[in-house]
Design a protein around this motif. Structure first.
Motif: not given
Length: 90
Positions: A14, A17-18, A20, A80, A83
Motif C-alpha cells: 500500500a 497509494r499512501k 499519493k 492508510c 489500505l
C-alpha cells in the motif's frame, strides 16, 4: 554477537497509494495555508476584522489551520490503515 530484529519485514503493498494520499493532503493544506499567508501579505487589515465571539479572522483562521492539520492527520491514518488491511493481506 549479531543482534537482529525479531520482526519479519515485509514489503508494504500500500506504500505507493499512501504516498499519493499524503501528497494530496499536503497540497490541500498548502493551498489553504497559502490563503492565510496571502491575506496577511496583501490585505492585513482584513485579518483584524472581528467575527465570532469578538475574535478576529487571524485568530480564527490560525486555529482553524491547526485543527485542520489534526483532522487531516486522522483522515490520513484511517485511510492508510484501511489500505494496509486491504492490500497487505496474506
Amino acid at each position: 554477537m549479531l543482534h537482529e530484529s525479531n520482526v519479519v519485514k515485509e514489503t508494504d503493498k500500500a506504500a505507493a497509494r499512501k504516498a499519493k494520499l499524503g501528497v494530496k493532503l499536503f497540497i490541500v493544506y498548502t493551498i489553504i495555508y497559502a490563503g492565510f499567508v496571502l491575506i496577511g501579505l496583501f490585505k492585513p487589515e482584513l485579518m483584524g476584522l472581528e467575527l465570532v465571539g469578538g475574535q478576529n479572522i487571524a485568530i480564527i483562521y490560525g486555529f482553524g489551520l491547526i485543527v485542520l492539520a489534526i483532522i487531516m492527520g486522522f483522515i490520513y491514518n484511517y485511510a492508510c490503515t484501511k489500505l494496509e488491511n486491504e492490500l497487505n493481506k496474506n
